[in-house]
Enzyme design. Sequence first.
Site, PDB file in Angstrom:
ATOM      1  N   GLU A 139       0.824  -1.208   0.000  1.00 50.14           N
ATOM      2  CA  GLU A 139       0.000   0.000   0.000  1.00 50.14           C
ATOM      3  C   GLU A 139       0.865   1.267   0.000  1.00 50.14           C
ATOM      4  OE1 GLU A 139      -2.789   0.530   3.297  1.00 50.14           O
ATOM      5  OE2 GLU A 139      -3.864   2.010   2.092  1.00 50.14           O
ATOM      6  N   ASP A 148      -0.481  -5.139   3.138  1.00 48.83           N
ATOM      7  CA  ASP A 148      -1.000  -3.925   3.779  1.00 48.83           C
ATOM      8  C   ASP A 148      -0.394  -3.890   5.185  1.00 48.83           C
ATOM      9  OD1 ASP A 148      -2.313  -1.766   4.763  1.00 48.83           O
ATOM     10  OD2 ASP A 148      -4.314  -2.417   4.160  1.00 48.83           O
ATOM     11  N   ILE A 177      -0.802  -1.831   7.713  1.00 51.76           N
ATOM     12  CA  ILE A 177      -1.864  -1.672   8.718  1.00 51.76           C
ATOM     13  C   ILE A 177      -3.186  -1.565   7.968  1.00 51.76           C
ATOM     14  CG2 ILE A 177      -2.827  -0.293  10.597  1.00 51.76           C
ATOM     15  CD1 ILE A 177      -0.103   0.776  11.247  1.00 51.76           C
ATOM     16  N   ASP A 178      -3.990  -2.601   8.044  1.00 53.12           N
ATOM     17  CA  ASP A 178      -5.344  -2.501   7.509  1.00 53.12           C
ATOM     18  C   ASP A 178      -6.233  -2.110   8.679  1.00 53.12           C
ATOM     19  OD1 ASP A 178      -7.229  -2.705   5.352  1.00 53.12           O
ATOM     20  OD2 ASP A 178      -8.070  -4.380   6.467  1.00 53.12           O
ATOM     21  N   THR A 228      -6.245   1.569   9.377  1.00 49.45           N
ATOM     22  CA  THR A 228      -5.416   2.676   9.881  1.00 49.45           C
ATOM     23  C   THR A 228      -6.249   3.657  10.712  1.00 49.45           C
ATOM     24  OG1 THR A 228      -3.976   2.453   7.963  1.00 49.45           O
ATOM     25  CG2 THR A 228      -3.795   4.502   9.191  1.00 49.45           C
ATOM     26  N   ASP A 279      -5.702  -4.875   0.674  1.00 55.57           N
ATOM     27  CA  ASP A 279      -6.666  -5.079   1.763  1.00 55.57           C
ATOM     28  C   ASP A 279      -7.209  -6.515   1.763  1.00 55.57           C
ATOM     29  OD1 ASP A 279      -6.679  -2.305   2.543  1.00 55.57           O
ATOM     30  OD2 ASP A 279      -8.013  -1.862   0.865  1.00 55.57           O
TER      31      ASP A 279
HETATM   32  C1  IPD Z   1      -9.088   0.512   4.583  1.00 54.70           C
HETATM   33  C2  IPD Z   1      -9.891  -0.439   5.444  1.00 54.70           C
HETATM   34  C3  IPD Z   1     -11.364  -0.081   5.405  1.00 54.70           C
HETATM   35  C4  IPD Z   1     -11.899  -0.034   4.006  1.00 54.70           C
HETATM   36  C5  IPD Z   1     -11.074   0.889   3.133  1.00 54.70           C
HETATM   37  C6  IPD Z   1      -9.612   0.465   3.184  1.00 54.70           C
HETATM   38  P1  IPD Z   1      -6.515   0.939   5.249  1.00 54.70           P
HETATM   39  O1  IPD Z   1      -7.727   0.100   4.555  1.00 54.70           O
HETATM   40  O2  IPD Z   1      -9.744  -1.759   5.002  1.00 54.70           O
HETATM   41  O3  IPD Z   1     -12.123  -1.041   6.080  1.00 54.70           O
HETATM   42  O4  IPD Z   1     -13.228   0.432   4.034  1.00 54.70           O
HETATM   43  O5  IPD Z   1     -11.572   0.782   1.810  1.00 54.70           O
HETATM   44  O6  IPD Z   1      -8.851   1.330   2.364  1.00 54.70           O
HETATM   45  O7  IPD Z   1      -6.465   2.268   4.558  1.00 54.70           O
HETATM   46  O8  IPD Z   1      -6.845   1.057   6.685  1.00 54.70           O
HETATM   47  O9  IPD Z   1      -5.315   0.107   4.956  1.00 54.70           O
END
Ligand code: IPD
Length: 302
Positions: free
Chosen positions: A76, A96, A98-99, A101, A240
């Site tokens: 990412e 990813d 940190i999923d 964030t 993700d």
């Molecule tokens: C997000 C999370 C969130 C989702 C977003 C993602 P991130 O990832 O997974 O649940 O709704 O579309 O971008 O930015 O925290 O790595």
Amino acid sequence: EQVRVQEYLDFAISLAKEAGAIIKAAVDSRMAGTGSNIELKKENPTDLVTETDKAVEEFIKERLSRTYPEHKFIGEETFASGAKTEFTHEPTWIVDPIDGTTNFIHGYPFVAVSIGLTINKVPTVGVVFNPLLNELYSAAQGKGAYLNQTQRLPLFNPPQPLVDLSHCLIATEAGSDRSKLVIDAKIAAIHDMLQKKSEANPFAAEAHSVRTTGSAALNLCNVAKGIIDVYWEVGCWEWDVAAAIVIVAESGGLVLAGGNDKSDNEPVNIFCRKYLAIRAARDRESQVEIANQMKDLIPTIE
Ligand code: IPD
């Protein structure tokens, strides 16, 4: 490469544990008042990036390139800093750091590091670790999906029957695209998930309820566990979902493209940015039936 899958899985698990320790230490020190403040790195206020996201991705990327120099990498933060995504048949780690964030920033404990591996473009290994709840999900193609390496997924054995969307607990997310078009369409879909059926709205589902965790990877892991029946999201990215797609598939669940095409029940293209996941059931027909009921209320968002 297929013979090395167990080695890749073991490596991904140990890497996820080390990365998770960095994430947990950052949360703990902020909570104790000893950590540095969150420094947001992006302009978009709903798509947040912190110093920890960057540090964790650098850590994972460095370890991977040292151990498997010939493998490819998609991450990412690497993408955010301008790298072009090249997806080939070579073994490719999709990460990813940190999923969730936004959760990480708020201390809401649905935060995970996600490490996936594709071989010949097929999602083959997936590890998702939530260091705040100490839950590690892992799977490799043909080897089953596990929680904390010991508990086979789904947790329900045998899986609960999937009866009708009206009996389902559905996960979805606000996502980071807050344009009127996207938010109106998502809210309309949630409205139909919750509303009672009527003559005016024959596709309304009156589902048990709707949940959001704030992490696409953990929503998928909840589907793999069998505690969420259906997860639908538009707008998230390959990093993700790449790891958790393997975990859902190995638990007996389905991950489909999250559009409204009922003829498309093929394994999802991880780059499609729209995902519809259905948990394991006793037969595929009932999974497809639930997918089709969802597709009746999924809006068209291009
Ligand atoms: C997000 C999370 C969130 C989702 C977003 C993602 P991130 O990832 O997974 O649940 O709704 O579309 O971008 O930015 O925290 O790595």
